[in-house]
Design a protein around this motif. Sequence first.
Motif, PDB file in Angstrom:
ATOM      1  N   ARG A 119       0.640  -1.218   0.219  1.00  0.00           N
ATOM      2  CA  ARG A 119      -0.056   0.050  -0.061  1.00  0.00           C
ATOM      3  C   ARG A 119       0.847   1.036  -0.194  1.00  0.00           C
ATOM      4  NH1 ARG A 119      -3.970  -0.058   4.815  1.00  0.00           N
ATOM      5  NH2 ARG A 119      -1.807   0.589   5.926  1.00  0.00           N
ATOM      6  N   SER A 128       1.550   6.651  -6.992  1.00  0.00           N
ATOM      7  CA  SER A 128       0.414   7.628  -7.326  1.00  0.00           C
ATOM      8  C   SER A 128       1.053   9.026  -7.317  1.00  0.00           C
ATOM      9  CB  SER A 128      -0.817   7.409  -6.545  1.00  0.00           C
ATOM     10  OG  SER A 128      -0.642   7.712  -5.201  1.00  0.00           O
ATOM     11  N   GLU A 129       1.907   9.208  -6.086  1.00  0.00           N
ATOM     12  CA  GLU A 129       2.308  10.541  -5.901  1.00  0.00           C
ATOM     13  C   GLU A 129       3.426  10.644  -7.134  1.00  0.00           C
ATOM     14  OE1 GLU A 129       4.228  10.305  -2.207  1.00  0.00           O
ATOM     15  OE2 GLU A 129       2.380  10.841  -1.101  1.00  0.00           O
ATOM     16  N   VAL A 167       1.008   4.035  -2.847  1.00  0.00           N
ATOM     17  CA  VAL A 167       0.854   5.720  -2.605  1.00  0.00           C
ATOM     18  C   VAL A 167       1.999   6.458  -3.116  1.00  0.00           C
ATOM     19  CG1 VAL A 167       0.867   7.300  -0.824  1.00  0.00           C
ATOM     20  CG2 VAL A 167      -0.533   5.348  -0.437  1.00  0.00           C
ATOM     21  N   GLN A 168       2.996   5.655  -3.134  1.00  0.00           N
ATOM     22  CA  GLN A 168       4.345   6.518  -3.694  1.00  0.00           C
ATOM     23  C   GLN A 168       4.288   6.555  -5.161  1.00  0.00           C
ATOM     24  OE1 GLN A 168       7.453   4.194  -2.051  1.00  0.00           O
ATOM     25  NE2 GLN A 168       7.302   5.481  -0.052  1.00  0.00           N
TER      26      GLN A 168
END
Length: 93
Positions: free
Chosen positions: A61, A68-69, A65-66
């Motif tokens: 997860r 998507s960043e 997230v990274q």
Amino acid sequence: MNIFLTIFNFFYEIFFGCSHERLTRPFTLQEQTYKVCLDCGNQVYYSPITMRPLSAREVRRMKAVQASEVRVMAPVSSTPSMIQPNERKSNAA
Ligand SMILES: [Zn+2]
């Protein structure tokens, strides 16, 4: 080394992560908190909040997230050059 022990360690690391015990103290780098194994260089991610090792699901997860960043950041760093309003096309002239 005993071949069976080698195989055992191979699967142990797959299922449980690094089996070595010589780890650095946890440190935070680029907003990631982890220990590094001194034997194999494996990174063991920790939660900076609970200071406990992250589960495989939490690591996935975190990496999602990274990722998507990175996608969000990409257009900023690589802004396509704007089409210049006074650019003349050869076939228009
Ligand atoms: Zn290791």
